[in-house]
Design an enzyme around this catalytic site. Sequence first.
Site, PDB file in Angstrom:
ATOM      1  N   HIS A  72      16.909 -38.277 -61.687  1.00  8.46           N
ATOM      2  CA  HIS A  72      16.150 -38.975 -62.728  1.00  8.46           C
ATOM      3  C   HIS A  72      15.113 -39.889 -62.090  1.00  8.46           C
ATOM      4  O   HIS A  72      15.456 -40.745 -61.282  1.00  8.46           O
ATOM      5  CB  HIS A  72      17.077 -39.840 -63.600  1.00  8.46           C
ATOM      6  CG  HIS A  72      17.929 -39.031 -64.517  1.00  8.46           C
ATOM      7  ND1 HIS A  72      18.880 -39.591 -65.328  1.00  8.46           N
ATOM      8  CD2 HIS A  72      17.986 -37.709 -64.749  1.00  8.46           C
ATOM      9  CE1 HIS A  72      19.471 -38.637 -66.036  1.00  8.46           C
ATOM     10  NE2 HIS A  72      18.948 -37.488 -65.699  1.00  8.46           N
ATOM     11  N   TYR A 201      18.322 -46.070 -73.090  1.00 10.36           N
ATOM     12  CA  TYR A 201      19.081 -47.241 -73.530  1.00 10.36           C
ATOM     13  C   TYR A 201      18.426 -47.768 -74.799  1.00 10.36           C
ATOM     14  O   TYR A 201      17.242 -48.112 -74.775  1.00 10.36           O
ATOM     15  CB  TYR A 201      19.055 -48.332 -72.461  1.00 10.36           C
ATOM     16  CG  TYR A 201      19.809 -47.966 -71.186  1.00 10.36           C
ATOM     17  CD1 TYR A 201      21.144 -48.323 -71.026  1.00 10.36           C
ATOM     18  CD2 TYR A 201      19.192 -47.273 -70.154  1.00 10.36           C
ATOM     19  CE1 TYR A 201      21.841 -48.001 -69.870  1.00 10.36           C
ATOM     20  CE2 TYR A 201      19.884 -46.938 -68.989  1.00 10.36           C
ATOM     21  CZ  TYR A 201      21.207 -47.305 -68.859  1.00 10.36           C
ATOM     22  OH  TYR A 201      21.892 -46.977 -67.724  1.00 10.36           O
ATOM     23  N   PRO A 293      29.650 -51.139 -68.453  1.00  9.25           N
ATOM     24  CA  PRO A 293      29.015 -49.887 -68.026  1.00  9.25           C
ATOM     25  C   PRO A 293      27.488 -49.878 -68.125  1.00  9.25           C
ATOM     26  O   PRO A 293      26.852 -48.996 -67.544  1.00  9.25           O
ATOM     27  CB  PRO A 293      29.617 -48.835 -68.960  1.00  9.25           C
ATOM     28  CG  PRO A 293      30.098 -49.601 -70.136  1.00  9.25           C
ATOM     29  CD  PRO A 293      30.481 -50.958 -69.652  1.00  9.25           C
ATOM     30  N   LYS A 297      26.924 -49.342 -62.759  1.00 12.22           N
ATOM     31  CA  LYS A 297      27.102 -49.825 -61.388  1.00 12.22           C
ATOM     32  C   LYS A 297      28.534 -49.642 -60.853  1.00 12.22           C
ATOM     33  O   LYS A 297      28.760 -49.769 -59.644  1.00 12.22           O
ATOM     34  CB  LYS A 297      26.743 -51.316 -61.303  1.00 12.22           C
ATOM     35  CG  LYS A 297      25.274 -51.573 -61.431  1.00 12.22           C
ATOM     36  CD  LYS A 297      24.513 -51.044 -60.226  1.00 12.22           C
ATOM     37  CE  LYS A 297      23.042 -50.955 -60.450  1.00 12.22           C
ATOM     38  NZ  LYS A 297      22.399 -49.844 -59.781  1.00 12.22           N
ATOM     39  N   TYR A 385      18.268 -51.061 -60.772  1.00 14.53           N
ATOM     40  CA  TYR A 385      18.813 -49.817 -61.313  1.00 14.53           C
ATOM     41  C   TYR A 385      19.082 -48.788 -60.219  1.00 14.53           C
ATOM     42  O   TYR A 385      20.115 -48.117 -60.204  1.00 14.53           O
ATOM     43  CB  TYR A 385      17.854 -49.234 -62.371  1.00 14.53           C
ATOM     44  CG  TYR A 385      18.538 -48.237 -63.271  1.00 14.53           C
ATOM     45  CD1 TYR A 385      19.352 -48.672 -64.306  1.00 14.53           C
ATOM     46  CD2 TYR A 385      18.396 -46.868 -63.072  1.00 14.53           C
ATOM     47  CE1 TYR A 385      20.008 -47.770 -65.125  1.00 14.53           C
ATOM     48  CE2 TYR A 385      19.050 -45.964 -63.888  1.00 14.53           C
ATOM     49  CZ  TYR A 385      19.850 -46.425 -64.909  1.00 14.53           C
ATOM     50  OH  TYR A 385      20.512 -45.529 -65.711  1.00 14.53           O
TER      51      TYR A 385
HETATM   52  C1  PHB Z   1      27.093 -42.240 -68.510  1.00 14.80           C
HETATM   53  O1  PHB Z   1      26.472 -41.221 -68.272  1.00 14.80           O
HETATM   54  O2  PHB Z   1      28.294 -42.206 -68.861  1.00 14.80           O
HETATM   55  C2  PHB Z   1      26.417 -43.552 -68.372  1.00 14.80           C
HETATM   56  C3  PHB Z   1      25.089 -43.583 -67.972  1.00 14.80           C
HETATM   57  C4  PHB Z   1      24.449 -44.790 -67.834  1.00 14.80           C
HETATM   58  C5  PHB Z   1      25.129 -45.963 -68.089  1.00 14.80           C
HETATM   59  C6  PHB Z   1      26.455 -45.933 -68.483  1.00 14.80           C
HETATM   60  C7  PHB Z   1      27.102 -44.727 -68.621  1.00 14.80           C
HETATM   61  O3  PHB Z   1      24.497 -47.150 -67.964  1.00 14.80           O
END
Ligand code: PHB
Length: 390
Positions: A72, A201, A293, A297, A385
Amino acid sequence: MRTQVAIIGAGPSGLLLGQLLFKAGIDNVILERQTSDYVLGRIRAGILEQVTVDLLREAGVGAGVDSAGTVHHSIELVFGGVRHAIDVHGLTGGKVVTAYGQTELTRDLMDARRSAGLDTIYSAANVLPLDFDGSKPGVSWQQDGQTHLLECDFIAGCDGFHGVSRATVKDKVAEYEKVYPFGWLGVLADVAPVSPHAIVYGNSERGFSLCSMRSPTRSRYYVQCPLDDTVQAWSDQRFWDELRRRLDPDLAGRIVTGPSIEKSIAPLRSFVAEPMRFGRLFLAGDAAHIVPPTGAKGLNLAATDVKYLSSAFIDYFRNNSPSGIDSYSERCLRRIWKAERFSWWLTTLMHRFPDSSGFGQKVQEAELDYLVGSRAASTALAENYVGLPL
Ligand code: PHB
Ligand code: APR
């Protein structure tokens, strides 16, 4: 029975540590409370920093992520019904993250351990670290009605948040904790991801949402929910409808829906235990720290702990040098607190808080606007990130 390093826990931390030690010629045994199927059944975040991918390659288990991981270059933020891209690759001088499921990664590590013929004792009950402050460290456990003893030089507590290692030293640990007043309802489904090249997000007046993926045919989605919500209250239809309402119209119109293959609610917590070393017992991964989450991280922090711990053990056994061991806790904690800060910040920025006053809400909106409008602010997000330097 004797080994050099006794590892408690066969999650990603314990398995990766075992593999790195094996590559360096250091003998180790893993003791795991559950069965391997149970360990593989846990669904967790799957975004890997470059440091983590490099470590997997170094451990000889990079083939899976190299062939099936999705790189990504950017992330997307949705707020006020509008989507904004953050060019993580461009802002960090070419760094990226890779989407690869923790289940797949754990399976790769288990397969490598099996082919190397290394000992992993599953379904080990009442595992107990012994004499780690003294001269005869070891680990005892029970199986088939018998008590067993493994003598060792070091014990690695890779047994997660609810493990025995941190519990054993509870009176010597300082704990820092923050619990958030909401959870994440997550759904895994065999449908094409709505955004195959970026994680999305979302912040909306209905709450947080997240669009992620495991592969080009498997998606992972989340919505913020109250802590007392139940999975039973969420039919697949209700979940998809709610997710769509929290995204911008373009993405909402493109979501491919299908039956869920996993659905669960997870609480959000920030937690750090200090220090991470107690004589010959070391904590690594979720045994020592938890992040919410948001920002993914958790697994990456676990991998960095393991990187530092494996090199400390290698230095000790090869060069008789205790310096890596002595600096382990401090080195890890410096990085951990920065990731704790970032995860807390992104969580605070992206969620609706039940007690948020009108003022708090307005400040959140201003910060989002600033974030996407300022190169400096976007860069700060991007560099955290992709993972701060080691
Ligand atoms: C996930 O793919 O489960 C995932 C991705 C990004 C995040 C949290 C979980 O910030
Ligand atoms: N005895 C033996 N094994 C134990 C014990 C015990 N008393 N207690 C727990 N375990 C095992 C658990 O069954 C689990 O398999 O330790 C393992 C810990 O694994 P994880 O919880 O996955 O922790 P870790 O390996 O540090 O992985 C960190 O997991 O939660 C995510 O975000 C986190 O992705 C990160 C990763």
